[in-house]
Design an enzyme around this catalytic site. Structure first.
Site, PDB file in Angstrom:
ATOM      1  N   HIS A 150       8.941   7.122   8.231  1.00 14.40           N
ATOM      2  CA  HIS A 150       9.594   7.337   6.940  1.00 14.40           C
ATOM      3  C   HIS A 150      11.064   7.670   7.203  1.00 14.40           C
ATOM      4  CE1 HIS A 150       6.214   7.485   3.906  1.00 14.40           C
ATOM      5  NE2 HIS A 150       5.591   7.288   5.063  1.00 14.40           N
TER       6      HIS A 150
ATOM      7  N   ASN B  82       9.458   4.729   3.107  1.00 16.77           N
ATOM      8  CA  ASN B  82       9.294   4.226   4.460  1.00 16.77           C
ATOM      9  C   ASN B  82      10.626   3.644   4.954  1.00 16.77           C
ATOM     10  OD1 ASN B  82       6.105   3.987   4.962  1.00 16.77           O
ATOM     11  ND2 ASN B  82       6.535   3.484   2.831  1.00 16.77           N
TER      12      ASN B  82
ATOM     13  N   ARG C 211       0.833  -1.209   0.000  1.00 15.93           N
ATOM     14  CA  ARG C 211       0.000   0.000   0.000  1.00 15.93           C
ATOM     15  C   ARG C 211       0.869   1.261   0.000  1.00 15.93           C
ATOM     16  NH1 ARG C 211      -1.073   4.803   2.512  1.00 15.93           N
ATOM     17  NH2 ARG C 211      -0.601   3.840   4.522  1.00 15.93           N
ATOM     18  N   ASP C 212       1.438   1.609   1.116  1.00 16.51           N
ATOM     19  CA  ASP C 212       2.216   2.845   1.198  1.00 16.51           C
ATOM     20  C   ASP C 212       3.503   2.749   0.388  1.00 16.51           C
ATOM     21  OD1 ASP C 212       2.279   5.489   2.152  1.00 16.51           O
ATOM     22  OD2 ASP C 212       3.686   4.958   3.728  1.00 16.51           O
TER      23      ASP C 212
ATOM     24  N   HIS D 214       4.335   4.810  12.483  1.00 20.92           N
ATOM     25  CA  HIS D 214       4.574   4.721  11.042  1.00 20.92           C
ATOM     26  C   HIS D 214       5.739   5.645  10.710  1.00 20.92           C
ATOM     27  CE1 HIS D 214       3.379   4.243   6.768  1.00 20.92           C
ATOM     28  NE2 HIS D 214       3.785   5.500   6.655  1.00 20.92           N
TER      29      HIS D 214
ATOM     30  N   CYS E 150       4.344   9.638  -0.185  1.00 26.15           N
ATOM     31  CA  CYS E 150       2.963  10.120  -0.176  1.00 26.15           C
ATOM     32  C   CYS E 150       2.749  11.022  -1.382  1.00 26.15           C
ATOM     33  CB  CYS E 150       2.663  10.888   1.115  1.00 26.15           C
ATOM     34  SG  CYS E 150       0.999  11.605   1.151  1.00 26.15           S
TER      35      CYS E 150
END
Length: 299
Positions: free
Chosen positions: A208, A248, A13-14, A206, A239
């Protein structure tokens, strides 16, 4: 024995959402399968969002239908509104992740609403998902800094976390969306989150690695008592609505770190590194994770 670190694999996903190279649904199934073979038990597989805004996630429904189910493995989907939630529930996700961005400017770019409106939406989605028996996470994006408004004051974060906590999600996550945090920030803001929530609700971080502080921040989080961390195979990610928000923190980098610290993750470093190499070839670019370049130690 030291506490186990649970890593939520977010590369499908990310990791992919900001990539110019669109992977096929079959490739995404392969990526999820490689993560599961490495030992991942929570995988954020897709976003149920408008495909015009995030083209990489256009096959969310098809992907969920194609994924094999494994005992003990939970698939999560990110949702922004009721339509997204309805799609996620129809696809039989095991978890939903709802994002509330801590600043109005970024929230407007990301979700087309103010932070207060996003808090109200999150509460509605958490309640509806709970009624359907689905595990809920609310992630507060830009908890450490905003690409448009700069520093996010502690008072502002307290306000947003308090509003989010009113919905009583099963899990609360803080996101360093643009990779500006340093360990002292992590300690300070996780302490605030714990003051607001009850002691039974798990906190999640979360990270990065935009400014190469991701691994240090992971250590600070664990020292603060958080044992659930997001990471992405190869360090893929970014993003689409945040300028210069690069990858990430790499899953394999965290696993190497915690293996050396004697902190179990249940993840296989060799399988993860192989997955990172595979993903590089599929995306046609070098990913930022360190282990693929440097190798493990001892070799």
């Amino acid at each position: 024995m030291k506490a186990r670190i649970d890593i939520v694999e977010v590369s499908p996903r990310d990791g992919l959402q900001n990539e110019a190279t669109l992977l096929t649904t079959d490739d995404k199934v392969e990526l999820v399968d490689r993560a599961v073979r490495a030992g991942a038990r929570r995988v954020e597989v897709t976003s149920f969002v408008n495909p015009a805004r995030v083209p990489q996630m256009a096959d969310a429904d098809e992907l969920m239908a194609a994924l094999p189910r494994h005992e003990g493995v939970r698939y999560a989907g990110l949702v922004m509104n009721r339509r997204g939630l309805d799609r996620a529930l129809a696809a039989n996700v095991d978890e939903i992740n709802v994002v509330v961005v801590a600043t109005d400017t970024f929230c407007g770019r990301n979700q087309g609403m103010t932070t207060a409106q996003a808090c109200d939406t999150a509460a509605e989605l958490v309640q509806a998902a709970r009624t359907s028996g689905v595990f809920t996470t609310v992630t507060v994006g830009a908890s450490f800094g905003c690409p448009f408004e700069g520093e996010v004051p502690m008072a502002r974060l307290r306000e947003v976390l308090t509003r989010v906590w009113d919905a009583r999600p099963d899990e609360l996550a803080l996101a360093d969306t643009i990779g500006v945090a340093v360990p002292s920030d992590v300690t300070e803001r996780l302490t605030l989150a714990r003051e607001i929530t009850d002691s039974r609700t798990p906190l999640r971080l979360h990270l990065h690695d935009t400014r190469h502080t991701g691994v240090a921040n992971a250590v600070a989080a664990v020292q603060a008592g958080v044992t659930t961390l997001d990471a992405s195979i190869g360090g893929a990610g970014g993003c689409p609505f945040a300028p210069a928000a690069t990858g990430n923190v790499a899953t394999e980098d965290l696993v190497y770190l915690f293996d050396r610290m004697g902190q179990p993750t249940g993840l296989d470093l060799e399988v993860l590194t192989s997955a990172a190499s595979w993903l590089e070839h599929r995306l046609g670019k070098q990913l930022p994770g360190a282990l693929l370049r440097a190798g493990t130690f001892p070799a």
